[in-house]
Design a protein around this motif. Structure first.
Motif, PDB file in Angstrom:
ATOM      1  N   GLY A 149       0.801  -1.222   0.000  1.00  0.00           N
ATOM      2  CA  GLY A 149       0.000   0.000   0.000  1.00  0.00           C
ATOM      3  C   GLY A 149       0.833   1.270   0.000  1.00  0.00           C
ATOM      4  O   GLY A 149       0.371   2.324  -0.452  1.00  0.00           O
ATOM      5  N   ALA A 150       2.058   1.183   0.490  1.00  0.00           N
ATOM      6  CA  ALA A 150       2.928   2.367   0.532  1.00  0.00           C
ATOM      7  C   ALA A 150       3.361   2.811  -0.851  1.00  0.00           C
ATOM      8  O   ALA A 150       3.807   3.958  -1.028  1.00  0.00           O
ATOM      9  N   VAL A 151       3.267   1.940  -1.850  1.00  0.00           N
ATOM     10  CA  VAL A 151       3.684   2.303  -3.215  1.00  0.00           C
ATOM     11  C   VAL A 151       2.503   2.250  -4.172  1.00  0.00           C
ATOM     12  O   VAL A 151       2.678   2.129  -5.387  1.00  0.00           O
ATOM     13  N   ARG A 152       1.298   2.369  -3.659  1.00  0.00           N
ATOM     14  CA  ARG A 152       0.103   2.251  -4.495  1.00  0.00           C
ATOM     15  C   ARG A 152       0.059   3.298  -5.599  1.00  0.00           C
ATOM     16  O   ARG A 152      -0.538   3.067  -6.665  1.00  0.00           O
ATOM     17  N   ASP A 153       0.663   4.462  -5.383  1.00  0.00           N
ATOM     18  CA  ASP A 153       0.622   5.521  -6.395  1.00  0.00           C
ATOM     19  C   ASP A 153       1.807   5.466  -7.356  1.00  0.00           C
ATOM     20  O   ASP A 153       1.895   6.288  -8.278  1.00  0.00           O
ATOM     21  N   GLU A 154       2.716   4.516  -7.151  1.00  0.00           N
ATOM     22  CA  GLU A 154       3.888   4.390  -8.019  1.00  0.00           C
ATOM     23  C   GLU A 154       3.545   3.571  -9.274  1.00  0.00           C
ATOM     24  O   GLU A 154       2.709   2.662  -9.225  1.00  0.00           O
ATOM     25  N   PRO A 155       4.188   3.890 -10.411  1.00  0.00           N
ATOM     26  CA  PRO A 155       4.047   3.008 -11.575  1.00  0.00           C
ATOM     27  C   PRO A 155       4.790   1.696 -11.319  1.00  0.00           C
ATOM     28  O   PRO A 155       5.841   1.680 -10.679  1.00  0.00           O
ATOM     29  N   ARG A 166       2.432 -11.698 -12.705  1.00  0.00           N
ATOM     30  CA  ARG A 166       1.426 -10.626 -12.761  1.00  0.00           C
ATOM     31  C   ARG A 166       0.197 -10.997 -11.934  1.00  0.00           C
ATOM     32  O   ARG A 166      -0.369 -10.143 -11.219  1.00  0.00           O
ATOM     33  N   ARG A 167      -0.220 -12.251 -11.966  1.00  0.00           N
ATOM     34  CA  ARG A 167      -1.360 -12.665 -11.161  1.00  0.00           C
ATOM     35  C   ARG A 167      -1.045 -12.541  -9.671  1.00  0.00           C
ATOM     36  O   ARG A 167      -1.896 -12.124  -8.873  1.00  0.00           O
ATOM     37  N   LEU A 168       0.179 -12.892  -9.292  1.00  0.00           N
ATOM     38  CA  LEU A 168       0.573 -12.729  -7.892  1.00  0.00           C
ATOM     39  C   LEU A 168       0.551 -11.254  -7.482  1.00  0.00           C
ATOM     40  O   LEU A 168       0.094 -10.909  -6.383  1.00  0.00           O
ATOM     41  N   LEU A 169       1.056 -10.392  -8.344  1.00  0.00           N
ATOM     42  CA  LEU A 169       1.057  -8.957  -8.051  1.00  0.00           C
ATOM     43  C   LEU A 169      -0.372  -8.443  -7.911  1.00  0.00           C
ATOM     44  O   LEU A 169      -0.683  -7.705  -6.966  1.00  0.00           O
ATOM     45  N   ALA A 172      -1.883  -9.699  -4.610  1.00  0.00           N
ATOM     46  CA  ALA A 172      -1.281  -9.059  -3.440  1.00  0.00           C
ATOM     47  C   ALA A 172      -1.751  -7.607  -3.308  1.00  0.00           C
ATOM     48  O   ALA A 172      -2.066  -7.138  -2.203  1.00  0.00           O
ATOM     49  N   CYS A 173      -1.809  -6.912  -4.415  1.00  0.00           N
ATOM     50  CA  CYS A 173      -2.260  -5.517  -4.369  1.00  0.00           C
ATOM     51  C   CYS A 173      -3.750  -5.432  -4.029  1.00  0.00           C
ATOM     52  O   CYS A 173      -4.183  -4.521  -3.315  1.00  0.00           O
ATOM     53  N   ALA A 174      -4.544  -6.380  -4.541  1.00  0.00           N
ATOM     54  CA  ALA A 174      -5.971  -6.390  -4.215  1.00  0.00           C
ATOM     55  C   ALA A 174      -6.165  -6.570  -2.714  1.00  0.00           C
ATOM     56  O   ALA A 174      -7.046  -5.944  -2.103  1.00  0.00           O
ATOM     57  N   SER A 175      -5.340  -7.427  -2.109  1.00  0.00           N
ATOM     58  CA  SER A 175      -5.422  -7.617  -0.658  1.00  0.00           C
ATOM     59  C   SER A 175      -5.057  -6.350   0.087  1.00  0.00           C
ATOM     60  O   SER A 175      -5.521  -6.118   1.214  1.00  0.00           O
ATOM     61  N   ALA A 176      -4.217  -5.503  -0.543  1.00  0.00           N
ATOM     62  CA  ALA A 176      -3.821  -4.235   0.069  1.00  0.00           C
ATOM     63  C   ALA A 176      -4.794  -3.116  -0.269  1.00  0.00           C
ATOM     64  O   ALA A 176      -4.590  -1.974   0.168  1.00  0.00           O
TER      65      ALA A 176
END
Length: 263
Positions: A149-155, A166-169, A172-176
């Motif tokens: 979540g700390a890098v949610r705004d980063e490309p 990509r599926r793992l990413l 993981a991001c969806a959980s965040a």
């Protein structure tokens, strides 16, 4: 090591004195000769066995196999069985599974998942931790652990959408609580590290990729729970392996248990 020339009877040596072995010496000499005969026989048996193992082994593998030292494993197998022809191709898990189904490869090294059970037999080999990469001058770079979540705004830089990484990413991001903005896609894992090193974004990669030589990047364990990716040796479920492929399967399985050696 004993040499045969050294085991000749003293009567065969040029000397002006008559030398005879004691009874004890004759027993030792006989045992030494038998030991050398056994050693010669064992060497001949091993040579025959090595010569009998022929054929080819076609292996497919994902790119990130750093902890397993795949190149070193193949080199050692080739040294032991020089008559076996080895080949290696790289690909994503989906392609490797298709190649196994089509009998284009004999063995595959890829991530383990519950869905594999219906298609292949899997033997665990190693576990690679997924870590987050940032550029060293990022304000977050000094942290050893970092929440996604700390890098949610980063490309983000990542493999294409159909890849396992990509599926793992995405999961993981969806959980965040967010969806990653993937601006840079590539099929080449080391290029993800390079893109981050030039400040173009952040990336989630295997630790073996993150710690590879190259421009400086900051490596962070993922919070709140580290992301581990088990990787295994895959073989067809309904097709028997040939003798060479079976021997290679056994060898690679044993190789995974060897202590890690310094590069």
């Amino acid at each position: 090591m004993l040499r045969r020339a050294a085991l000749r009877s003293p009567r065969q040596l040029c000397t002006t004195r008559r030398v005879r072995l004691t009874r004890a010496g004759e027993l030792v000499l006989a045992r030494a000769r038998r030991a050398l005969d056994e050693l010669d026989g064992a060497k001949a048996d091993l040579a025959r066995l090595a010569g009998e193992l022929r054929g080819r082994v076609r292996i497919g593998s994902i790119q990130a196999t750093g902890p397993f030292r795949l190149a070193a494993a193949l080199a050692e197998f080739h040294r032991r069985y020089p008559e076996v022809e080895l080949s290696l191709r790289s690909g994503r898990l989906r392609q490797l599974l298709d190649d196994l189904d089509a009998d284009q490869i004999d063995l595959a090294i890829g991530p383990l998942a519950d869905t594999l059970a219906d298609r292949v037999r899997a033997q665990p080999l190693f576990t690679d931790e997924l870590v987050l990469l940032t550029i060293p001058d990022n304000p977050l770079a000094g942290r050893e652990e970092l929440a996604l979540g700390a890098v949610r705004d980063e490309p983000f830089a990542c493999l294409p959408a159909e890849s396992g990484l990509r599926r793992l990413l995405d999961r993981a991001c969806a959980s965040a609580g967010f969806s990653p903005r993937v601006c840079y896609e590539t099929n080449i894992l080391p290029q993800l590290r390079e893109l981050v090193s030039y400040g173009l974004g952040v990336a989630l990669v295997a630790r073996s990729v993150a710690e590879a030589p190259g421009r400086s990047v900051s490596v962070h364990r993922v919070l709140p729970t580290p992301i581990d990716r088990p990787v295994g040796l895959l073989r067809p479920k309904d097709r028997p392996l040939g003798p060479a492929a079976q021997r290679c399967h056994t060898f690679l399985t044993a190789w995974a248990t060897r202590p890690t050696e310094p590069p």
